[in-house]
Design an enzyme around this catalytic site. Sequence first.
Site, PDB file in Angstrom:
ATOM      1  N   HIS A 159       0.823  -1.207   0.000  1.00  0.00           N
ATOM      2  CA  HIS A 159       0.000   0.000   0.000  1.00  0.00           C
ATOM      3  C   HIS A 159       0.859   1.259   0.000  1.00  0.00           C
ATOM      4  CE1 HIS A 159      -2.887   2.802   2.237  1.00  0.00           C
ATOM      5  NE2 HIS A 159      -3.553   2.455   1.154  1.00  0.00           N
TER       6      HIS A 159
ATOM      7  N   HIS B   3      -1.463  10.702  -2.621  1.00  0.00           N
ATOM      8  CA  HIS B   3      -2.757  10.295  -2.050  1.00  0.00           C
ATOM      9  C   HIS B   3      -3.710  11.472  -1.856  1.00  0.00           C
ATOM     10  CE1 HIS B   3      -5.566   9.470   1.285  1.00  0.00           C
ATOM     11  NE2 HIS B   3      -5.644   8.267   0.743  1.00  0.00           N
TER      12      HIS B   3
HETATM   13  O1  G3P Z   1      -6.046   0.156  -1.351  1.00  0.00           O
HETATM   14  C1  G3P Z   1      -7.204   0.855  -1.087  1.00  0.00           C
HETATM   15  C2  G3P Z   1      -6.922   1.963  -0.149  1.00  0.00           C
HETATM   16  O2  G3P Z   1      -5.727   2.562  -0.543  1.00  0.00           O
HETATM   17  C3  G3P Z   1      -8.031   2.963  -0.149  1.00  0.00           C
HETATM   18  O3  G3P Z   1      -7.849   3.986   0.782  1.00  0.00           O
HETATM   19  O4  G3P Z   1      -7.321   6.268   1.441  1.00  0.00           O
HETATM   20  O5  G3P Z   1      -5.520   4.559   1.462  1.00  0.00           O
HETATM   21  O6  G3P Z   1      -6.401   5.425  -0.699  1.00  0.00           O
HETATM   22  P1  G3P Z   1      -6.730   5.114   0.736  1.00  0.00           P
HETATM   23 CA    CA Z   2      -5.150   4.121  -2.198  1.00  0.00          CA
END
Ligand code: G3P
Ligand code: CA
Length: 264
Positions: free
Chosen positions: A10, A52
């Site tokens: 992630h 992000h």
């Molecule tokens: O992988 C999905 C997740 O990344 C969604 O939430 O806020 O971390 O982009 P966010």
């Molecule tokens: Ca994400």
Amino acid sequence: MTADIAVIAHRGASEDAPEHTLTAYRQAIADGSDALECDVRMTADGHLVCVHDRRVNRTSNGRGAVSSLELADLDELDFGSWKAPAGDEERPDRGEAYALEPERSRVLTLERLLELVAETERPVGLAIETKHPTRWAGRVESRLLEVLAANPVPGPVRVMSFSARSLQRVRAADPALGTVQLMRFLLPRHRDGGLPAGADIAGPSVRVLRRDPGYVARAHRAGHPVHVWTVDDPADVELCARLGVDAVITNRPRTVRDQLRRLA
Ligand code: G3P
Ligand code: CA
């Protein structure tokens, strides 16, 4: 079953390195991740960058919305120094980290990330999240498809979004590309495991599974693999393994991969 669960990093190995930097992704590959997750946003001059938040304030020493800055502006910023290196309590001076280690601090374009994946000896997948709402609306998806077509990679590529509309645009333009419907919670119409048109993989938050562990079996019965985020806690890893999810998206790919191996 457990051994088959894919580990998706992630924002890279973002527990150890600043999120969405080349350093975080190199680390994620070295950690044995099956795939890399990234968020993409479009700059004022039409480049897709891995950031992000809508604004750059949290993860850089700059200010402002990505959509109103040009790539050259973002390239001046330090995206690394806000995060202390692992095991180091003290943050380095801004500027110092950039000079010493540009890969840890420089804004990352999607093209550069695809290049890294293409250079990697083993196939590594990509899970690319489109962020909405944005002033660019559907231009994000059309640019994304152009960039993917111009930069082929050997591993699987999937597009993820909380926006069903975004996934429908992708599906209409390229039916072969995998699509993941991200969900913070389950809408009543999706409790049976069904997904909106244009999505083929379910992407629930791990909180959804804590509350409703039966969801995984229902999504599977409806023909949808399940990719869960963000799975960092050992108890959540165990839950996902027990429920037989298909992929976990985590900030700590090595630790999670090791736990999944022990559970297998
Ligand atoms: O992988 C999905 C997740 O990344 C969604 O939430 O806020 O971390 O982009 P966010
Ligand atoms: Ca994400």
